[in-house]
Scaffold this motif. Sequence first.
Motif, PDB file in Angstrom:
ATOM      1  N   UNK A  70       0.815  -1.213   0.000  1.00 51.88           N
ATOM      2  CA  UNK A  70       0.000   0.000   0.000  1.00 51.88           C
ATOM      3  C   UNK A  70       0.846   1.260   0.000  1.00 51.88           C
ATOM      4  N   UNK A  71       2.127   1.131   0.315  1.00 53.47           N
ATOM      5  CA  UNK A  71       2.997   2.302   0.440  1.00 53.47           C
ATOM      6  C   UNK A  71       3.998   2.446  -0.697  1.00 53.47           C
ATOM      7  N   UNK A  72       3.989   1.524  -1.638  1.00 49.94           N
ATOM      8  CA  UNK A  72       4.934   1.607  -2.750  1.00 49.94           C
ATOM      9  C   UNK A  72       4.171   1.666  -4.068  1.00 49.94           C
ATOM     10  N   UNK A  73       4.676   2.462  -4.978  1.00 47.05           N
ATOM     11  CA  UNK A  73       4.070   2.548  -6.297  1.00 47.05           C
ATOM     12  C   UNK A  73       4.586   1.412  -7.173  1.00 47.05           C
ATOM     13  N   UNK A  74       3.912   1.189  -8.276  1.00 51.15           N
ATOM     14  CA  UNK A  74       4.373   0.180  -9.228  1.00 51.15           C
ATOM     15  C   UNK A  74       5.767   0.532  -9.740  1.00 51.15           C
ATOM     16  N   UNK A  75       5.998   1.836  -9.964  1.00 50.87           N
ATOM     17  CA  UNK A  75       7.312   2.232 -10.447  1.00 50.87           C
ATOM     18  C   UNK A  75       8.393   1.959  -9.409  1.00 50.87           C
ATOM     19  N   UNK A  76       8.062   2.164  -8.146  1.00 53.11           N
ATOM     20  CA  UNK A  76       9.027   1.873  -7.089  1.00 53.11           C
ATOM     21  C   UNK A  76       9.363   0.384  -7.077  1.00 53.11           C
ATOM     22  N   UNK A  77       8.350  -0.467  -7.243  1.00 52.60           N
ATOM     23  CA  UNK A  77       8.602  -1.907  -7.323  1.00 52.60           C
ATOM     24  C   UNK A  77       9.494  -2.225  -8.515  1.00 52.60           C
ATOM     25  N   UNK A  78       9.179  -1.624  -9.656  1.00 47.98           N
ATOM     26  CA  UNK A  78       9.971  -1.876 -10.864  1.00 47.98           C
ATOM     27  C   UNK A  78      11.419  -1.429 -10.662  1.00 47.98           C
ATOM     28  N   UNK A  79      11.589  -0.237 -10.107  1.00 50.12           N
ATOM     29  CA  UNK A  79      12.936   0.277  -9.887  1.00 50.12           C
ATOM     30  C   UNK A  79      13.727  -0.650  -8.972  1.00 50.12           C
ATOM     31  N   UNK A  80      13.083  -1.148  -7.927  1.00 53.51           N
ATOM     32  CA  UNK A  80      13.771  -2.023  -6.983  1.00 53.51           C
ATOM     33  C   UNK A  80      14.136  -3.357  -7.622  1.00 53.51           C
ATOM     34  N   UNK A  81      13.242  -3.912  -8.439  1.00 54.74           N
ATOM     35  CA  UNK A  81      13.546  -5.173  -9.113  1.00 54.74           C
ATOM     36  C   UNK A  81      14.756  -4.994 -10.035  1.00 54.74           C
ATOM     37  N   UNK A  82      14.823  -3.862 -10.727  1.00 60.62           N
ATOM     38  CA  UNK A  82      15.922  -3.642 -11.664  1.00 60.62           C
ATOM     39  C   UNK A  82      17.225  -3.303 -10.933  1.00 60.62           C
ATOM     40  N   UNK A  83      17.159  -2.313 -10.047  1.00 61.95           N
ATOM     41  CA  UNK A  83      18.376  -1.794  -9.416  1.00 61.95           C
ATOM     42  C   UNK A  83      18.808  -2.584  -8.192  1.00 61.95           C
ATOM     43  N   UNK A  84      17.896  -3.374  -7.615  1.00 63.54           N
ATOM     44  CA  UNK A  84      18.214  -4.108  -6.396  1.00 63.54           C
ATOM     45  C   UNK A  84      18.298  -3.194  -5.188  1.00 63.54           C
TER      46      UNK A  84
ATOM     47  N   UNK B 278      21.284  -3.111  -2.735  1.00 65.98           N
ATOM     48  CA  UNK B 278      22.562  -3.608  -2.209  1.00 65.98           C
ATOM     49  C   UNK B 278      22.694  -3.440  -0.706  1.00 65.98           C
ATOM     50  N   UNK B 279      22.069  -2.393  -0.155  1.00 69.41           N
ATOM     51  CA  UNK B 279      22.149  -2.168   1.286  1.00 69.41           C
ATOM     52  C   UNK B 279      21.431  -3.248   2.076  1.00 69.41           C
ATOM     53  N   UNK B 280      20.484  -3.954   1.425  1.00 65.03           N
ATOM     54  CA  UNK B 280      19.747  -5.035   2.084  1.00 65.03           C
ATOM     55  C   UNK B 280      20.155  -6.410   1.574  1.00 65.03           C
ATOM     56  N   UNK B 281      21.153  -6.441   0.709  1.00 64.56           N
ATOM     57  CA  UNK B 281      21.603  -7.710   0.150  1.00 64.56           C
ATOM     58  C   UNK B 281      20.767  -8.208  -1.009  1.00 64.56           C
ATOM     59  N   UNK B 282      19.889  -7.361  -1.556  1.00 62.89           N
ATOM     60  CA  UNK B 282      19.063  -7.774  -2.690  1.00 62.89           C
ATOM     61  C   UNK B 282      19.800  -7.476  -3.985  1.00 62.89           C
ATOM     62  N   UNK B 283      19.999  -8.491  -4.835  1.00 66.46           N
ATOM     63  CA  UNK B 283      20.726  -8.277  -6.087  1.00 66.46           C
ATOM     64  C   UNK B 283      19.903  -7.504  -7.104  1.00 66.46           C
ATOM     65  N   UNK B 284      20.583  -7.005  -8.131  1.00 66.37           N
ATOM     66  CA  UNK B 284      19.880  -6.319  -9.200  1.00 66.37           C
ATOM     67  C   UNK B 284      19.389  -7.329 -10.231  1.00 66.37           C
ATOM     68  N   UNK B 285      18.838  -6.828 -11.329  1.00 64.28           N
ATOM     69  CA  UNK B 285      18.171  -7.679 -12.317  1.00 64.28           C
ATOM     70  C   UNK B 285      19.087  -8.720 -12.954  1.00 64.28           C
ATOM     71  N   UNK B 286      20.403  -8.512 -12.846  1.00 65.02           N
ATOM     72  CA  UNK B 286      21.362  -9.438 -13.473  1.00 65.02           C
ATOM     73  C   UNK B 286      21.717 -10.620 -12.599  1.00 65.02           C
ATOM     74  N   UNK B 287      21.527 -10.478 -11.295  1.00 69.37           N
ATOM     75  CA  UNK B 287      22.167 -11.401 -10.369  1.00 69.37           C
ATOM     76  C   UNK B 287      21.228 -12.187  -9.473  1.00 69.37           C
ATOM     77  N   UNK B 288      19.932 -12.195  -9.790  1.00 69.72           N
ATOM     78  CA  UNK B 288      19.018 -13.043  -9.025  1.00 69.72           C
ATOM     79  C   UNK B 288      19.316 -14.514  -9.281  1.00 69.72           C
ATOM     80  N   UNK B 289      19.605 -14.835 -10.529  1.00 73.13           N
ATOM     81  CA  UNK B 289      19.968 -16.189 -10.931  1.00 73.13           C
ATOM     82  C   UNK B 289      21.309 -16.096 -11.652  1.00 73.13           C
TER      83      UNK B 289
END
Length: 243
Positions: free
Chosen positions: A177-191, A193-204
């Motif tokens: 409820x607090x994040x926009x679709x664009x925010x989700x998209x940006x996070x999936x692409x950019x990751x 790093x401060x939380x250990x979440x990889x970017x779009x290249x490094x999930x697999x």
Amino acid sequence: MNAFGFLSAICLVVLSLSVSCRPPGKPTAADIELNPSQVRDFAFLYRQNCAGCHGQDGQGNGALALANPVYLAIASDETIRRVTASGVPGTLMPAFARSAGGTLTDEQIEILVRDMRAHWARPMEALGANPPPYLATEPGDPNRGAPAFGTFCAGCHGPDGKGTSKGGSIVDGSFLALVSEQDLRTTVIAGRPDLGQPDWRNDVPGRAMTAQEVSDVVAWLVAKRTPGTEPPLASSKPAQKNN
């Protein structure tokens, strides 16, 4: 001391005062506190306005790391300027421009935009790949997003997105409820790093997400929202400009 010596001493005092750069006690320019609108130092402006959410030196905190080179590769100056000035309605990102009720002048916003990139951006070539675009060019499909989520995200967030020991829930109603679709998209692409979440290249390993897979995963996440809790301007339809 005779009269001549006394007069000589008085003359020396007067002469020393006359050649002094300023009378005793007069403040220098450095002593005068600047009006907030006159501040033009990037480090001060960032620390006062951005660091609380985006972290010291742009390394991330509650919000995306602005020093993330992938984010700076996909977000244009116009995008960063607009989001800084106007905020993102329905999310925790406020408007900072005076014209929108904030405290920053247009010049100060321009300093933030310019120097974020000057300090933290890297040439696209240095990233070693071309990331998906900031804005979706085609709508996502939640039905395709389910298997894409299973491939790229479930390892940390679980097959249903409710979290594992490696990563938290990303289908939590309050979060969505607090994040926009664009925010989700940006996070999936950019990751994140401060939380250990990889970017779009490094999930697999060896398998980067395509732009369409990013859109489909975002659509799958959006479909998990509680009806009626969508942030304003949260759509990620093509050409929709939001954060």
